[in-house]
Scaffold this active site. Structure first.
Site, PDB file in Angstrom:
ATOM      1  N   VAL A 150      22.110   1.560  -2.417  1.00 31.02           N
ATOM      2  CA  VAL A 150      22.374   1.964  -3.810  1.00 31.02           C
ATOM      3  C   VAL A 150      23.343   3.143  -3.802  1.00 31.02           C
ATOM      4  CG1 VAL A 150      21.357   3.058  -5.862  1.00 31.02           C
ATOM      5  CG2 VAL A 150      20.192   1.112  -4.790  1.00 31.02           C
ATOM      6  N   GLY A 202       4.076  -3.958 -11.203  1.00 38.05           N
ATOM      7  CA  GLY A 202       3.573  -2.846 -12.016  1.00 38.05           C
ATOM      8  C   GLY A 202       4.702  -1.893 -12.376  1.00 38.05           C
ATOM      9  N   ASP A 262       3.442  -7.412  -0.842  1.00 40.27           N
ATOM     10  CA  ASP A 262       2.574  -8.495  -1.318  1.00 40.27           C
ATOM     11  C   ASP A 262       3.305  -9.820  -1.546  1.00 40.27           C
ATOM     12  OD1 ASP A 262       0.705  -6.491  -1.291  1.00 40.27           O
ATOM     13  OD2 ASP A 262       0.764  -6.140  -3.454  1.00 40.27           O
ATOM     14  N   GLU A 311      -7.130 -20.163  12.849  1.00 37.11           N
ATOM     15  CA  GLU A 311      -7.922 -21.364  12.556  1.00 37.11           C
ATOM     16  C   GLU A 311      -8.147 -21.565  11.057  1.00 37.11           C
ATOM     17  OE1 GLU A 311      -8.363 -19.675  15.632  1.00 37.11           O
ATOM     18  OE2 GLU A 311      -7.335 -21.530  16.182  1.00 37.11           O
TER      19      GLU A 311
HETATM   20  P1  ADP Z   1       3.550  -1.993  -7.946  1.00 37.97           P
HETATM   21  O1  ADP Z   1       4.802  -1.527  -8.587  1.00 37.97           O
HETATM   22  O2  ADP Z   1       3.629  -1.979  -6.451  1.00 37.97           O
HETATM   23  O3  ADP Z   1       3.052  -3.314  -8.504  1.00 37.97           O
HETATM   24  P2  ADP Z   1       1.475  -0.542  -9.407  1.00 37.97           P
HETATM   25  O4  ADP Z   1       0.928  -1.752 -10.094  1.00 37.97           O
HETATM   26  O5  ADP Z   1       0.504   0.408  -8.825  1.00 37.97           O
HETATM   27  O6  ADP Z   1       2.439  -0.896  -8.189  1.00 37.97           O
HETATM   28  O7  ADP Z   1       2.388   0.212 -10.454  1.00 37.97           O
HETATM   29  C1  ADP Z   1       3.135   1.338 -10.077  1.00 37.97           C
HETATM   30  C2  ADP Z   1       3.331   2.239 -11.255  1.00 37.97           C
HETATM   31  O8  ADP Z   1       4.073   1.567 -12.280  1.00 37.97           O
HETATM   32  C3  ADP Z   1       2.065   2.683 -11.960  1.00 37.97           C
HETATM   33  O9  ADP Z   1       1.405   3.728 -11.301  1.00 37.97           O
HETATM   34  C4  ADP Z   1       2.629   3.146 -13.295  1.00 37.97           C
HETATM   35  O10 ADP Z   1       3.264   4.406 -13.170  1.00 37.97           O
HETATM   36  C5  ADP Z   1       3.699   2.093 -13.541  1.00 37.97           C
HETATM   37  N1  ADP Z   1       3.146   1.029 -14.397  1.00 37.97           N
HETATM   38  C6  ADP Z   1       2.307   0.043 -14.034  1.00 37.97           C
HETATM   39  N2  ADP Z   1       1.967  -0.715 -15.102  1.00 37.97           N
HETATM   40  C7  ADP Z   1       2.601  -0.176 -16.175  1.00 37.97           C
HETATM   41  C8  ADP Z   1       2.650  -0.491 -17.559  1.00 37.97           C
HETATM   42  N3  ADP Z   1       1.963  -1.513 -18.065  1.00 37.97           N
HETATM   43  N4  ADP Z   1       3.421   0.288 -18.357  1.00 37.97           N
HETATM   44  C9  ADP Z   1       4.115   1.332 -17.855  1.00 37.97           C
HETATM   45  N5  ADP Z   1       4.100   1.677 -16.553  1.00 37.97           N
HETATM   46  C10 ADP Z   1       3.364   0.943 -15.715  1.00 37.97           C
HETATM   47  O1  F6P Z   2       0.842  -3.433  -3.384  1.00 43.10           O
HETATM   48  C1  F6P Z   2       0.928  -3.085  -2.041  1.00 43.10           C
HETATM   49  C2  F6P Z   2      -0.425  -2.766  -1.476  1.00 43.10           C
HETATM   50  O2  F6P Z   2      -0.248  -2.462  -0.095  1.00 43.10           O
HETATM   51  C3  F6P Z   2      -1.477  -3.854  -1.638  1.00 43.10           C
HETATM   52  O3  F6P Z   2      -1.344  -4.898  -0.707  1.00 43.10           O
HETATM   53  C4  F6P Z   2      -2.746  -3.066  -1.471  1.00 43.10           C
HETATM   54  O4  F6P Z   2      -3.825  -3.662  -2.147  1.00 43.10           O
HETATM   55  C5  F6P Z   2      -2.409  -1.742  -2.117  1.00 43.10           C
HETATM   56  O5  F6P Z   2      -0.994  -1.636  -2.100  1.00 43.10           O
HETATM   57  C6  F6P Z   2      -3.017  -0.581  -1.410  1.00 43.10           C
HETATM   58  O6  F6P Z   2      -2.716   0.564  -2.121  1.00 43.10           O
HETATM   59  P1  F6P Z   2      -2.968   2.051  -1.572  1.00 43.10           P
HETATM   60  O7  F6P Z   2      -1.903   2.332  -0.569  1.00 43.10           O
HETATM   61  O8  F6P Z   2      -2.860   2.898  -2.784  1.00 43.10           O
HETATM   62  O9  F6P Z   2      -4.308   2.039  -0.940  1.00 43.10           O
END
Ligand code: ADP
Ligand code: F6P
Length: 322
Positions: A26, A107, A130, A190
């Site tokens: 980037v 997320g 994931d 397995e």
């Molecule tokens: P990932 O991006 O790996 O899927 P998370 O699901 O933990 O990880 O989301 C990372 C961050 O993205 C959250 O801690 C939050 O700051 C932001 N986030 C997640 N869901 C939402 C949402 N619905 N609206 C706004 N921000 C979000």
């Molecule tokens: O989303 C990536 C991931 O490594 C998942 O596979 C796992 O469930 C989670 O994050 C673990 O999160 P943390 O590092 O907060 O324990």
């Protein structure tokens, strides 16, 4: 082409090997177009705290081979609320950022989408071990995580075979069984227990017993954390069939280490593409790899579709694991 002077860049959610080469790409692509990059620390948490710095070439030199993320990452519950999102926009305006690139998972893209909905130009780059993100056949870090799992399972197999043991190995993946299924195929396990398929422990127990009868010296069962836990499976196998097993929870070692060649090249391609797509005027979308090519998918489509495991993969693991 639109004009961009400065863009923000952050990594969010669980770190993944490939984030660093992506940050580098980037920065370098942006520099090529005379665009400055503000590195935001600790994902959306840092954006809220106005914790950002102007990046220079020293920040990205020597990081292509490093796991994790030099920008740090975090989870930030607060960002789900409007007040926080408004504050984030204020901070980006204060720092004269015209756009934002978010490297993270599904997320994180919800957070990115919320900012795009407030008029900011935002592009996402899929970074999560994931491999559960629709719109990219592979996310950053998946290949390295797979290699980590394979290395660990191969080692476990040596000791399992010497003692004629059954091992239950738990992998990460959240709600996705990708890592468990693919590493089962790649290690000759397995069985794989994954959330996408209803599992039958009686059948697995019968297979283990049959294999011992045939003189096979070990059994490896890989469990995705989204389906069950290694402890639970071990307990059930003992209860159903008196099978004694050993347990390994691979945990965070799956997420660490130097990014593989595949992850470095994918990161380089996606990082560069994100900048170019911003310049072309794209926003509210993710750049991903689809059938070998870089494609753009709107966040809306990312959220409304499921990344499938791939044709025949479940059947393949079943056939080859006999
Ligand atoms: P990932 O991006 O790996 O899927 P998370 O699901 O933990 O990880 O989301 C990372 C961050 O993205 C959250 O801690 C939050 O700051 C932001 N986030 C997640 N869901 C939402 C949402 N619905 N609206 C706004 N921000 C979000
Ligand atoms: O989303 C990536 C991931 O490594 C998942 O596979 C796992 O469930 C989670 O994050 C673990 O999160 P943390 O590092 O907060 O324990």
């Amino acid at each position: 082409m639109i004009k961009l002077k400065k863009i923000g860049l952050l990594t969010s959610g669980g770190d993944s090997p490939g984030m660093n080469p992506c940050i580098r790409a980037v920065f370098r692509e942006a520099a090529q177009h005379g665009i400055q990059v503000m590195g935001i620390r600790r994902g959306f948490a840092g954006l809220l705290d106005n914790d950002m710095f102007e990046m220079n070439s020293n920040h990205v030199s020597g990081i292509i081979q490093k796991g994790g993320t030099i920008l740090l990452t975090a989870r930030c519950e607060e960002f789900k609320y409007e007040e926080a999102q408004k504050e984030a926009i204020n901070n980006l305006v204060k720092n004269e950022c015209d756009a934002l690139i978010v490297i993270g998972g599904d997320g994180s893209f919800h957070g990115a989408q919320a900012l795009a909905g407030r008029g900011l130009d935002v592009i996402g780059i899929p970074g999560s071990i994931d491999n559960d993100i629709y719109g990219s056949d592979m996310s950053l870090g998946v290949d390295t995580a797979m290699n980590n799992i394979i290395e660990a399972v191969d080692k476990i197999k040596d000791t399992a075979s010497s003692h004629e043991r059954t091992f239950i190995i738990e992998t990460m993946g959240r709600g996705s069984g990708y890592l468990a299924l693919m590493s089962a195929i790649a290690t000759g396990a397995e069985a794989a227990i994954i959330p996408e398929v209803k599992y039958d422990l009686e059948k697995i127990a019968a297979r283990i017993k049959e294999r011992y009868k045939q003189g096979k010296v070990s059994n490896i069962i890989i469990v995705a954390e989204g389906a069950s836990t290694a402890y639970q499976v071990a307990r059930q196998l003992s209860k159903i069939a008196g099978i004694v097993s050993k347990i390994t929870v691979l945990g965070h070692l799956q997420r660490g280490g130097s990014p593989s060649g595949y992850d470095r090249t994918l990161a380089s391609r996606l990082g560069s593409a994100a900048v170019l797509k911003l310049l072309e005027g794209y926003s509210g979308c993710m750049v991903g790899l689809v059938k070998g090519e870089i494609k753009v998918t709107t966040f809306e489509n990312v959220f409304n579709n499921k990344r499938e495991l791939g044709p025949r993969m479940i059947e393949l693991a079943e056939v080859l694991g006999k």
